[in-house]
Design a protein around this motif. Structure first.
Motif, PDB file in Angstrom:
ATOM      1  N   TYR A  18       0.825  -1.210   0.000  1.00  0.00           N
ATOM      2  CA  TYR A  18       0.000   0.000   0.000  1.00  0.00           C
ATOM      3  C   TYR A  18       0.860   1.261   0.000  1.00  0.00           C
ATOM      4  CZ  TYR A  18      -3.471   3.442   1.358  1.00  0.00           C
ATOM      5  OH  TYR A  18      -4.278   4.550   1.395  1.00  0.00           O
ATOM      6  N   ALA A  19       1.851   1.298   0.883  1.00  0.00           N
ATOM      7  CA  ALA A  19       2.687   2.491   1.032  1.00  0.00           C
ATOM      8  C   ALA A  19       3.624   2.720  -0.152  1.00  0.00           C
ATOM      9  CB  ALA A  19       3.502   2.392   2.321  1.00  0.00           C
ATOM     10  N   GLN A  20       4.174   1.640  -0.708  1.00  0.00           N
ATOM     11  CA  GLN A  20       5.194   1.777  -1.743  1.00  0.00           C
ATOM     12  C   GLN A  20       4.666   1.617  -3.162  1.00  0.00           C
ATOM     13  OE1 GLN A  20       8.507   2.588  -1.053  1.00  0.00           O
ATOM     14  NE2 GLN A  20       7.637   2.915   0.978  1.00  0.00           N
ATOM     15  N   MET A  21       3.533   0.903  -3.305  1.00  0.00           N
ATOM     16  CA  MET A  21       3.028   0.600  -4.642  1.00  0.00           C
ATOM     17  C   MET A  21       1.635   1.172  -4.893  1.00  0.00           C
ATOM     18  SD  MET A  21       4.374  -3.338  -4.674  1.00  0.00           S
ATOM     19  CE  MET A  21       4.032  -3.691  -6.398  1.00  0.00           C
ATOM     20  N   GLY A  22       1.037   1.764  -3.860  1.00  0.00           N
ATOM     21  CA  GLY A  22      -0.235   2.431  -4.039  1.00  0.00           C
ATOM     22  C   GLY A  22      -1.475   1.612  -3.757  1.00  0.00           C
ATOM     23  N   SER A  23      -1.317   0.304  -3.518  1.00  0.00           N
ATOM     24  CA  SER A  23      -2.478  -0.538  -3.247  1.00  0.00           C
ATOM     25  C   SER A  23      -2.048  -1.812  -2.555  1.00  0.00           C
ATOM     26  CB  SER A  23      -3.198  -0.903  -4.547  1.00  0.00           C
ATOM     27  OG  SER A  23      -4.201  -1.861  -4.315  1.00  0.00           O
ATOM     28  N   GLU A  24      -2.814  -2.208  -1.537  1.00  0.00           N
ATOM     29  CA  GLU A  24      -2.524  -3.479  -0.874  1.00  0.00           C
ATOM     30  C   GLU A  24      -2.778  -4.666  -1.794  1.00  0.00           C
ATOM     31  OE1 GLU A  24      -6.758  -2.345   0.313  1.00  0.00           O
ATOM     32  OE2 GLU A  24      -4.880  -1.293  -0.044  1.00  0.00           O
ATOM     33  N   PHE A  25      -3.524  -4.435  -2.877  1.00  0.00           N
ATOM     34  CA  PHE A  25      -3.788  -5.502  -3.834  1.00  0.00           C
ATOM     35  C   PHE A  25      -2.560  -5.840  -4.691  1.00  0.00           C
ATOM     36  CE2 PHE A  25      -8.016  -3.664  -3.004  1.00  0.00           C
ATOM     37  CZ  PHE A  25      -8.583  -4.787  -2.413  1.00  0.00           C
ATOM     38  N   GLN A  26      -1.499  -5.059  -4.558  1.00  0.00           N
ATOM     39  CA  GLN A  26      -0.225  -5.342  -5.238  1.00  0.00           C
ATOM     40  C   GLN A  26       0.655  -6.279  -4.401  1.00  0.00           C
ATOM     41  OE1 GLN A  26       0.803  -4.143  -8.310  1.00  0.00           O
ATOM     42  NE2 GLN A  26      -1.189  -3.196  -8.582  1.00  0.00           N
ATOM     43  N   MET A  27       0.125  -6.739  -3.279  1.00  0.00           N
ATOM     44  CA  MET A  27       0.893  -7.563  -2.346  1.00  0.00           C
ATOM     45  C   MET A  27       1.454  -8.817  -3.008  1.00  0.00           C
ATOM     46  SD  MET A  27      -0.345  -9.159   1.293  1.00  0.00           S
ATOM     47  CE  MET A  27      -1.334 -10.478   0.620  1.00  0.00           C
ATOM     48  N   SER A  28       0.671  -9.511  -3.822  1.00  0.00           N
ATOM     49  CA  SER A  28       1.167 -10.750  -4.436  1.00  0.00           C
ATOM     50  C   SER A  28       2.339 -10.464  -5.371  1.00  0.00           C
ATOM     51  CB  SER A  28       0.057 -11.495  -5.166  1.00  0.00           C
ATOM     52  OG  SER A  28      -0.537 -10.679  -6.143  1.00  0.00           O
ATOM     53  N   LYS A  29       2.302  -9.337  -6.051  1.00  0.00           N
ATOM     54  CA  LYS A  29       3.423  -8.954  -6.922  1.00  0.00           C
ATOM     55  C   LYS A  29       4.672  -8.674  -6.079  1.00  0.00           C
ATOM     56  CE  LYS A  29       4.319  -6.025 -10.880  1.00  0.00           C
ATOM     57  NZ  LYS A  29       3.809  -4.966 -11.759  1.00  0.00           N
ATOM     58  N   LEU A  30       4.475  -8.072  -4.920  1.00  0.00           N
ATOM     59  CA  LEU A  30       5.582  -7.793  -4.005  1.00  0.00           C
ATOM     60  C   LEU A  30       6.183  -9.096  -3.467  1.00  0.00           C
ATOM     61  CD1 LEU A  30       7.259  -5.725  -2.391  1.00  0.00           C
ATOM     62  CD2 LEU A  30       5.410  -5.698  -0.700  1.00  0.00           C
ATOM     63  N   ILE A  31       5.333 -10.031  -3.108  1.00  0.00           N
ATOM     64  CA  ILE A  31       5.812 -11.333  -2.612  1.00  0.00           C
ATOM     65  C   ILE A  31       6.567 -12.078  -3.714  1.00  0.00           C
ATOM     66  CG2 ILE A  31       5.095 -13.605  -1.771  1.00  0.00           C
ATOM     67  CD1 ILE A  31       2.754 -12.139  -0.356  1.00  0.00           C
ATOM     68  N   GLU A  32       6.054 -12.053  -4.939  1.00  0.00           N
ATOM     69  CA  GLU A  32       6.729 -12.717  -6.064  1.00  0.00           C
ATOM     70  C   GLU A  32       8.114 -12.130  -6.311  1.00  0.00           C
ATOM     71  OE1 GLU A  32       4.147 -12.440  -9.450  1.00  0.00           O
ATOM     72  OE2 GLU A  32       2.618 -13.686  -8.505  1.00  0.00           O
ATOM     73  N   ALA A  33       8.275 -10.842  -6.059  1.00  0.00           N
ATOM     74  CA  ALA A  33       9.571 -10.188  -6.266  1.00  0.00           C
ATOM     75  C   ALA A  33      10.552 -10.481  -5.130  1.00  0.00           C
ATOM     76  CB  ALA A  33       9.381  -8.682  -6.393  1.00  0.00           C
ATOM     77  N   ASN A  34      10.047 -11.034  -4.011  1.00  0.00           N
ATOM     78  CA  ASN A  34      10.874 -11.305  -2.833  1.00  0.00           C
ATOM     79  C   ASN A  34      10.578 -12.683  -2.261  1.00  0.00           C
ATOM     80  OD1 ASN A  34      12.120  -8.466  -2.234  1.00  0.00           O
ATOM     81  ND2 ASN A  34       9.965  -8.103  -2.701  1.00  0.00           N
ATOM     82  N   PRO A  35      10.778 -13.745  -3.050  1.00  0.00           N
ATOM     83  CA  PRO A  35      10.387 -15.088  -2.599  1.00  0.00           C
ATOM     84  C   PRO A  35      11.140 -15.564  -1.355  1.00  0.00           C
ATOM     85  CG  PRO A  35      11.699 -15.234  -4.603  1.00  0.00           C
ATOM     86  CD  PRO A  35      11.395 -13.776  -4.367  1.00  0.00           C
ATOM     87  N   ALA A  36      12.328 -15.076  -1.129  1.00  0.00           N
ATOM     88  CA  ALA A  36      13.099 -15.511   0.042  1.00  0.00           C
ATOM     89  C   ALA A  36      12.455 -15.070   1.355  1.00  0.00           C
ATOM     90  CB  ALA A  36      14.522 -14.965  -0.033  1.00  0.00           C
ATOM     91  N   TYR A  37      11.561 -14.084   1.278  1.00  0.00           N
ATOM     92  CA  TYR A  37      10.935 -13.557   2.493  1.00  0.00           C
ATOM     93  C   TYR A  37       9.441 -13.854   2.559  1.00  0.00           C
ATOM     94  CZ  TYR A  37      15.346 -11.095   2.458  1.00  0.00           C
ATOM     95  OH  TYR A  37      16.678 -10.801   2.423  1.00  0.00           O
ATOM     96  N   SER A  38       8.961 -14.729   1.693  1.00  0.00           N
ATOM     97  CA  SER A  38       7.520 -15.001   1.623  1.00  0.00           C
ATOM     98  C   SER A  38       6.972 -15.649   2.897  1.00  0.00           C
ATOM     99  CB  SER A  38       7.200 -15.873   0.416  1.00  0.00           C
ATOM    100  OG  SER A  38       7.832 -17.131   0.532  1.00  0.00           O
ATOM    101  N   HIS A  39       7.829 -16.197   3.726  1.00  0.00           N
ATOM    102  CA  HIS A  39       7.382 -16.839   4.965  1.00  0.00           C
ATOM    103  C   HIS A  39       7.099 -15.840   6.092  1.00  0.00           C
ATOM    104  CE1 HIS A  39      11.742 -16.444   5.368  1.00  0.00           C
ATOM    105  NE2 HIS A  39      11.551 -16.452   6.679  1.00  0.00           N
TER     106      HIS A  39
END
Length: 71
Positions: A18-39
């Motif tokens: 939400y803060a960096q990409m403008g929407s909490e609905f972008q969360m899955s894209k954020l997780i995909e970009a950082n798979p090492a921290y998905s846990h």
């Protein structure tokens, strides 16, 4: 062009999206970009995440899929 974000204690993927990409609905894209921290559900401080470019393309909604009071 993607950028980086360093987490603060208590951050969550949806809060960062939400803060960096403008929407909490972008969360899955954020997780995909950082798979090492998905846990992580709640981040500690000091983790550097990659913030991908957000998708700002407007979504078209098929009116037939809307409930009658929203058509």
């Amino acid at each position: 062009m993607s950028k980086n974000y360093v987490t603060v204690q208590g951050d969550t993927f949806d809060k960062i999206a939400y803060a960096q990409m403008g929407s909490e609905f972008q969360m899955s894209k954020l997780i995909e970009a950082n798979p090492a921290y998905s846990h992580y559900a709640i981040f500690p401080s000091g983790i550097t995440l990659v913030i991908p470019d957000s998708d700002t393309t407007p979504q078209t909604i098929n009116p037939e899929l809307l409930p009658p009071w929203k058509r």
